[in-house]
Design a protein around this motif. Structure first.
Motif, PDB file in Angstrom:
ATOM      1  N   ARG A  62       0.841  -1.192   0.000  1.00  0.00           N
ATOM      2  CA  ARG A  62       0.000   0.000   0.000  1.00  0.00           C
ATOM      3  C   ARG A  62       0.869   1.231   0.000  1.00  0.00           C
ATOM      4  O   ARG A  62       1.998   1.220   0.492  1.00  0.00           O
ATOM      5  CB  ARG A  62      -0.955  -0.005   1.194  1.00  0.00           C
ATOM      6  CG  ARG A  62      -0.282   0.087   2.559  1.00  0.00           C
ATOM      7  CD  ARG A  62      -1.324  -0.076   3.654  1.00  0.00           C
ATOM      8  NE  ARG A  62      -0.731   0.100   4.981  1.00  0.00           N
ATOM      9  CZ  ARG A  62      -1.412  -0.037   6.116  1.00  0.00           C
ATOM     10  NH1 ARG A  62      -2.704  -0.355   6.099  1.00  0.00           N
ATOM     11  NH2 ARG A  62      -0.792   0.145   7.283  1.00  0.00           N
ATOM     12  N   THR A  90       2.341  -5.059   3.026  1.00  0.00           N
ATOM     13  CA  THR A  90       1.190  -5.225   3.903  1.00  0.00           C
ATOM     14  C   THR A  90       0.977  -6.688   4.274  1.00  0.00           C
ATOM     15  O   THR A  90       0.865  -7.028   5.451  1.00  0.00           O
ATOM     16  CB  THR A  90      -0.072  -4.652   3.252  1.00  0.00           C
ATOM     17  OG1 THR A  90       0.161  -3.269   2.918  1.00  0.00           O
ATOM     18  CG2 THR A  90      -1.266  -4.754   4.173  1.00  0.00           C
ATOM     19  N   TYR A  98       2.555 -10.946   7.439  1.00  0.00           N
ATOM     20  CA  TYR A  98       1.857  -9.678   7.612  1.00  0.00           C
ATOM     21  C   TYR A  98       2.800  -8.616   8.159  1.00  0.00           C
ATOM     22  O   TYR A  98       3.704  -8.914   8.944  1.00  0.00           O
ATOM     23  CB  TYR A  98       0.688  -9.823   8.584  1.00  0.00           C
ATOM     24  CG  TYR A  98      -0.403 -10.743   8.093  1.00  0.00           C
ATOM     25  CD1 TYR A  98      -0.424 -12.089   8.449  1.00  0.00           C
ATOM     26  CD2 TYR A  98      -1.415 -10.263   7.261  1.00  0.00           C
ATOM     27  CE1 TYR A  98      -1.416 -12.934   7.990  1.00  0.00           C
ATOM     28  CE2 TYR A  98      -2.421 -11.099   6.801  1.00  0.00           C
ATOM     29  CZ  TYR A  98      -2.409 -12.435   7.163  1.00  0.00           C
ATOM     30  OH  TYR A  98      -3.403 -13.269   6.712  1.00  0.00           O
ATOM     31  N   VAL A 149      -0.729  -4.415  10.567  1.00  0.00           N
ATOM     32  CA  VAL A 149      -2.033  -4.977  10.172  1.00  0.00           C
ATOM     33  C   VAL A 149      -2.305  -6.346  10.797  1.00  0.00           C
ATOM     34  O   VAL A 149      -3.397  -6.895  10.613  1.00  0.00           O
ATOM     35  CB  VAL A 149      -2.161  -5.072   8.638  1.00  0.00           C
ATOM     36  CG1 VAL A 149      -1.896  -3.717   7.999  1.00  0.00           C
ATOM     37  CG2 VAL A 149      -1.246  -6.139   8.063  1.00  0.00           C
ATOM     38  N   ASP A 168      -4.990   3.494   7.544  1.00  0.00           N
ATOM     39  CA  ASP A 168      -4.975   2.456   6.518  1.00  0.00           C
ATOM     40  C   ASP A 168      -5.302   3.016   5.132  1.00  0.00           C
ATOM     41  O   ASP A 168      -5.227   2.301   4.132  1.00  0.00           O
ATOM     42  CB  ASP A 168      -5.979   1.351   6.850  1.00  0.00           C
ATOM     43  CG  ASP A 168      -5.615   0.575   8.099  1.00  0.00           C
ATOM     44  OD1 ASP A 168      -6.535   0.288   8.907  1.00  0.00           O
ATOM     45  OD2 ASP A 168      -4.427   0.249   8.273  1.00  0.00           O
ATOM     46  N   TYR A 200      -3.937   0.453  -2.632  1.00  0.00           N
ATOM     47  CA  TYR A 200      -3.484  -0.905  -2.374  1.00  0.00           C
ATOM     48  C   TYR A 200      -3.144  -1.585  -3.703  1.00  0.00           C
ATOM     49  O   TYR A 200      -3.957  -1.603  -4.630  1.00  0.00           O
ATOM     50  CB  TYR A 200      -4.566  -1.687  -1.630  1.00  0.00           C
ATOM     51  CG  TYR A 200      -4.616  -1.330  -0.164  1.00  0.00           C
ATOM     52  CD1 TYR A 200      -5.100  -0.085   0.248  1.00  0.00           C
ATOM     53  CD2 TYR A 200      -4.156  -2.203   0.807  1.00  0.00           C
ATOM     54  CE1 TYR A 200      -5.109   0.272   1.587  1.00  0.00           C
ATOM     55  CE2 TYR A 200      -4.171  -1.864   2.157  1.00  0.00           C
ATOM     56  CZ  TYR A 200      -4.651  -0.627   2.534  1.00  0.00           C
ATOM     57  OH  TYR A 200      -4.670  -0.276   3.863  1.00  0.00           O
TER      58      TYR A 200
END
Length: 123
Positions: free
Chosen positions: A38, A48, A59, A63, A89, A93
């Motif tokens: 992202r 991400t 991850y 997140v 956030d 993406y």
């Protein structure tokens, strides 16, 4: 060649959920690691989440526990389920793929990229 197309972005309130999807065409995702990156305005593109073809996942700390990456029954589709979304956030993406089962968190490790989908989380 693998072509990647993202879908599912949009606007959601903080605390809400969204799912973004990445569909591949041109070649099967078999033996590929698929990742989501992202990029927020004025910031660098950041790792991400990722999943390899054996189903192992990785991850970013930011997140963990909120986002889940998974494949569905369609072998060439990867989803990113995003829960408990926060304003931070908010980003474009991007789906990316690399022809290896080894995870990488650097953008340079991925040779295939989608065009990106906007996710906006309002406070």
């Amino acid at each position: 060649q693998v072509q990647l197309v993202e879908s599912g972005g949009g606007l959601v309130q903080a605390g809400g959920s969204l799912r973004v999807s990445c569909a591949a065409s041109g070649r099967s995702f078999s033996s590929y690691t698929v990742a989501w990156f992202r990029q927020a305005p004025g910031k660098e593109r950041e790792f991400t989440a990722a999943i390899n073809w054996s189903g192992a996942t990785r991850y970013a700390d930011s997140v963990k526990g909120r986002f889940t990456i998974a494949r569905d029954g369609a072998p060439n589709t990867v989803h990113l389920q995003m829960n408990s979304l926060k304003p931070e956030d908010t980003a474009v993406y991007y789906c990316a793929a690399r022809q290896s089962q080894i995870f990488m968190s650097e953008t340079g490790g991925y040779g295939y990229w989608g065009q990106g989908t906007q996710v906006t989380v309002s406070s």
